[in-house]
Design a protein around this motif. Structure first.
Motif, mmCIF file in Angstrom:
data_model
loop_
_atom_site.group_PDB
_atom_site.id
_atom_site.type_symbol
_atom_site.label_atom_id
_atom_site.label_comp_id
_atom_site.label_asym_id
_atom_site.label_seq_id
_atom_site.Cartn_x
_atom_site.Cartn_y
_atom_site.Cartn_z
ATOM 1 N N ALA A 277 0.821 -1.208 0.000
ATOM 2 C CA ALA A 277 0.000 0.000 0.000
ATOM 3 C C ALA A 277 0.856 1.260 0.000
ATOM 4 O O ALA A 277 0.429 2.309 -0.489
ATOM 5 N N VAL A 278 2.058 1.169 0.562
ATOM 6 C CA VAL A 278 2.984 2.297 0.510
ATOM 7 C C VAL A 278 3.448 2.523 -0.923
ATOM 8 O O VAL A 278 3.521 3.660 -1.406
ATOM 9 N N LEU A 279 3.723 1.433 -1.627
ATOM 10 C CA LEU A 279 4.220 1.534 -2.997
ATOM 11 C C LEU A 279 3.162 2.061 -3.951
ATOM 12 O O LEU A 279 3.466 2.828 -4.878
ATOM 13 N N ASN A 280 1.923 1.649 -3.753
ATOM 14 C CA ASN A 280 0.887 2.030 -4.712
ATOM 15 C C ASN A 280 -0.463 2.104 -4.014
ATOM 16 O O ASN A 280 -0.937 1.120 -3.460
ATOM 17 N N SER A 281 -1.061 3.289 -4.022
ATOM 18 C CA SER A 281 -2.380 3.484 -3.422
ATOM 19 C C SER A 281 -3.057 4.644 -4.133
ATOM 20 O O SER A 281 -2.493 5.256 -5.054
ATOM 21 N N SER A 282 -4.237 4.984 -3.695
ATOM 22 C CA SER A 282 -4.948 6.113 -4.306
ATOM 23 C C SER A 282 -4.277 7.439 -3.976
ATOM 24 O O SER A 282 -4.600 8.465 -4.584
ATOM 25 N N TYR A 283 -3.344 7.427 -3.019
ATOM 26 C CA TYR A 283 -2.637 8.653 -2.644
ATOM 27 C C TYR A 283 -1.168 8.636 -3.073
ATOM 28 O O TYR A 283 -0.428 9.556 -2.749
ATOM 29 N N GLY A 284 -0.753 7.620 -3.795
ATOM 30 C CA GLY A 284 0.639 7.564 -4.194
ATOM 31 C C GLY A 284 0.909 6.490 -5.210
ATOM 32 O O GLY A 284 0.162 5.512 -5.327
ATOM 33 N N ASN A 285 1.974 6.667 -5.969
ATOM 34 C CA ASN A 285 2.410 5.690 -6.973
ATOM 35 C C ASN A 285 3.910 5.854 -7.169
ATOM 36 O O ASN A 285 4.585 6.468 -6.333
ATOM 37 N N SER A 286 4.413 5.350 -8.283
ATOM 38 C CA SER A 286 5.861 5.374 -8.494
ATOM 39 C C SER A 286 6.409 6.781 -8.725
ATOM 40 O O SER A 286 7.604 7.022 -8.552
ATOM 41 N N SER A 287 5.556 7.743 -9.097
ATOM 42 C CA SER A 287 6.025 9.111 -9.355
ATOM 43 C C SER A 287 5.644 10.092 -8.255
ATOM 44 O O SER A 287 6.056 11.252 -8.289
ATOM 45 N N TYR A 288 4.833 9.646 -7.299
ATOM 46 C CA TYR A 288 4.510 10.495 -6.155
ATOM 47 C C TYR A 288 4.214 9.602 -4.952
ATOM 48 O O TYR A 288 3.416 8.661 -5.047
ATOM 49 N N ARG A 289 4.826 9.927 -3.854
ATOM 50 C CA ARG A 289 4.607 9.123 -2.638
ATOM 51 C C ARG A 289 4.854 10.013 -1.416
ATOM 52 O O ARG A 289 5.929 10.602 -1.277
ATOM 53 N N SER A 290 3.856 10.128 -0.518
ATOM 54 C CA SER A 290 4.010 10.976 0.675
ATOM 55 C C SER A 290 3.883 10.167 1.960
ATOM 56 O O SER A 290 3.724 10.738 3.027
ATOM 57 N N VAL A 291 3.916 8.852 1.829
ATOM 58 C CA VAL A 291 4.005 7.991 3.002
ATOM 59 C C VAL A 291 5.198 7.061 2.791
ATOM 60 O O VAL A 291 5.428 6.587 1.673
ATOM 61 N N PHE A 292 5.951 6.826 3.857
ATOM 62 C CA PHE A 292 7.162 6.025 3.753
ATOM 63 C C PHE A 292 7.098 4.869 4.741
ATOM 64 O O PHE A 292 6.491 4.983 5.815
ATOM 65 N N PHE A 293 7.736 3.787 4.383
ATOM 66 C CA PHE A 293 7.683 2.548 5.150
ATOM 67 C C PHE A 293 8.733 2.552 6.250
ATOM 68 O O PHE A 293 9.770 3.210 6.141
ATOM 69 N N ASP A 294 8.443 1.795 7.296
ATOM 70 C CA ASP A 294 9.409 1.549 8.370
ATOM 71 C C ASP A 294 10.047 0.195 8.087
ATOM 72 O O ASP A 294 9.532 -0.844 8.487
ATOM 73 N N ALA A 295 11.162 0.213 7.370
ATOM 74 C CA ALA A 295 11.787 -1.016 6.881
ATOM 75 C C ALA A 295 12.407 -1.824 8.016
ATOM 76 O O ALA A 295 12.827 -1.264 9.034
ATOM 77 N N PRO A 296 12.464 -3.164 7.861
ATOM 78 C CA PRO A 296 13.058 -4.013 8.910
ATOM 79 C C PRO A 296 14.578 -3.883 8.950
ATOM 80 O O PRO A 296 15.258 -4.267 8.005
ATOM 81 N N LEU A 297 15.088 -3.365 10.037
ATOM 82 C CA LEU A 297 16.528 -3.112 10.156
ATOM 83 C C LEU A 297 17.345 -4.393 10.139
ATOM 84 O O LEU A 297 18.514 -4.390 9.723
ATOM 85 N N ASP A 298 16.742 -5.495 10.577
ATOM 86 C CA ASP A 298 17.471 -6.763 10.617
ATOM 87 C C ASP A 298 17.298 -7.579 9.341
ATOM 88 O O ASP A 298 17.749 -8.721 9.266
ATOM 89 N N ASN A 299 16.665 -6.988 8.326
ATOM 90 C CA ASN A 299 16.445 -7.729 7.078
ATOM 91 C C ASN A 299 16.458 -6.768 5.894
ATOM 92 O O ASN A 299 15.444 -6.565 5.220
ATOM 93 N N LEU A 300 17.601 -6.175 5.642
ATOM 94 C CA LEU A 300 17.740 -5.217 4.548
ATOM 95 C C LEU A 300 18.513 -5.792 3.362
ATOM 96 O O LEU A 300 18.816 -5.076 2.414
ATOM 97 N N SER A 301 18.787 -7.083 3.405
ATOM 98 C CA SER A 301 19.627 -7.689 2.366
ATOM 99 C C SER A 301 18.934 -7.788 1.019
ATOM 100 O O SER A 301 19.576 -7.895 -0.023
ATOM 101 N N SER A 302 17.586 -7.742 1.006
ATOM 102 C CA SER A 302 16.853 -7.909 -0.252
ATOM 103 C C SER A 302 16.897 -6.666 -1.133
ATOM 104 O O SER A 302 16.542 -6.738 -2.315
ATOM 105 N N ASN A 303 17.315 -5.532 -0.583
ATOM 106 C CA ASN A 303 17.375 -4.268 -1.318
ATOM 107 C C ASN A 303 16.017 -3.813 -1.847
ATOM 108 O O ASN A 303 15.931 -3.070 -2.841
#
Length: 406
Positions: A277-303
């Motif tokens: 939903a962060v990547l694509n919703s009615s309020y955001g897409n690949s060219s506009y996004r105003s919400v950001f995810f809280d990524a898992p600090l212990d699992n960032l290897s997937s990039n």
């Protein structure tokens, strides 16, 4: 004459050891004790009746020794406590600055309980407040949500959101929810008032720059993190809808398809927030996004996570170090420090702000030791519950001379 000398018998020299050779052990001990007593008596025995008794001299020397020892002890005691008082004065927090924030905190009441409502902005709003890279964990638990944190210079606040019958309520558990404590009343309405006044034209020199909360650094933003407790897609949509007025005013940090455009408020979703939903919703897409995810600090290897979709990178420190690897009273071990350092560096390389939550709360010295270790390792945001200690006390000096001063 010579015969007389030769006829003399030379008596053998007998030592105490030779005498005691055949004496039982118990008698040997008695012999040594009696010999010691004899020597001691002789040392005090006057060969001449005119000699003075040694006892007065011995007593005087003993008294001198006791007096000197007592004086040194008193001097040491005074120096110790003088140093202690000096350290307490040094680390004690200064008086809070007088500004609009402190007045608001003093007069704050629960939203909806009085009419008219107390103001959310006053002149010289955040004068002399220095912004700090600290996150107010479960901020809504404060006596004054949002404003307590802002008055201390904290740049990250957190609201647990429950979507019930179309309304977003703020609280840790369902039983904690109240009609007056909504996402709008505790956070969005006050922030709207603050930013409206911080950006009001002064009538002298109009400025196109959007000002943030902080008077000392108007470009420094704050993080508004929503920890979604109910179903993720619907709850995030409700949060995004309520943020629309702030979005329209250009107050939200956003991704424009190629770069980050900073604003006074950066919205971060965590908890049940769906990454999809962060990547694509009615309020955001690949060219506009105003919400950001809280990524898992212990699992960032997937990039998967980068600055286009994430801001924080967080993990429970008890999840990283559990069981036999649990954090000891003395703080992080060398192995644990190495693990934390690698995670922080990985997040930094992706442009993300590292954050560890669920930090030790007790004992106090353990908590402060971990704080200091995380700061020295370059953690992006220090997550705290004890915001007063973390911001106003010089907690790096809180443990001196074996005492906890903070």
């Amino acid at each position: 004459m010579e015969n007389t000398v030769s006829e003399k018998k030379i008596e053998p020299q007998v030592t105490v050891v030779d005498i005691e050779e055949g004496v039982p052990r118990s008698q040997k001990c008695k012999t040594r004790v009696s010999r010691f007593g004899s020597v001691l008596r002789k040392s005090f025995q006057r060969s001449d009746k005119s000699e003075a008794s040694p006892w007065p001299k011995l007593v005087r020397r003993t008294l001198y020794l006791l007096t000197v020892t007592l004086c040194l002890a008193v001097i040491g005691y005074v120096i110790y406590h003088a140093l202690l008082l000096a350290l307490v004065r040094r680390i004690s927090p200064p008086a809070p600055p007088t500004n609009g924030l402190t007045e608001i905190v003093t007069s704050w009441v629960e939203p909806g309980t009085v009419t008219p409502a107390p103001p959310s902005w006053l002149p010289q709003f955040s004068r002399d407040v220095q912004p700090k890279a600290i996150h107010s964990h479960n901020d809504y638990w404060r006596r004054v949500p949002l404003f307590d944190a802002l008055a201390l210079g904290i740049t990250g606040v957190e609201a647990d959101c429950h979507l019930i019958n179309g309304e977003l309520y703020v609280g840790h558990r369902v039983v904690d929810l109240r009609n007056s404590r909504t996402f709008r009343s505790l956070y969005l309405d006050p922030l709207t008032s603050i930013l409206t006044n911080q950006n009001a034209a002064n009538g002298v020199a109009p400025d196109s720059t959007i000002n943030g909360v902080w008077d000392v650094n108007n470009t420094q933003g704050i993080v508004l993190m929503t920890d979604l407790k109910t179903e993720g897609f619907a709850t995030l949509a409700a949060v995004q809808k309520q943020l629309e007025p702030l979005r329209q005013k250009g107050w939200l940090t956003y991704w424009n398809g190629t770069a980050i455009v900073p604003g006074p408020i950066t919205h971060v979703g965590t908890g049940n927030t769906p990454f999809a939903a962060v990547l694509n919703s009615s309020y955001g897409n690949s060219s506009y996004r105003s919400v950001f995810f809280d990524a898992p600090l212990d699992n960032l290897s997937s990039n998967l996570y980068n600055t286009s979709n994430s801001y924080y990178s967080s993990v429970s420190i008890n999840k990283v170090f559990s069981g036999k690897r649990k954090i000891a009273r003395g703080g992080l071990s060398k192995t644990q420090v190495a693990t934390v350092k690698s995670q922080i560096e990985k997040a930094s390389s992706l442009g993300l702000v590292s954050r560890y939550w669920d930090l030790p709360a007790w004992p106090v010295e353990k908590r402060m030791t971990v704080w200091e270790q995380l700061e020295s390792l370059g953690v992006g945001m220090l997550n705290v519950d004890a915001i007063e200690e973390a911001t106003r006390w010089n907690w790096k000096w809180c443990h001196v001379l074996g005492l906890t001063l903070c």
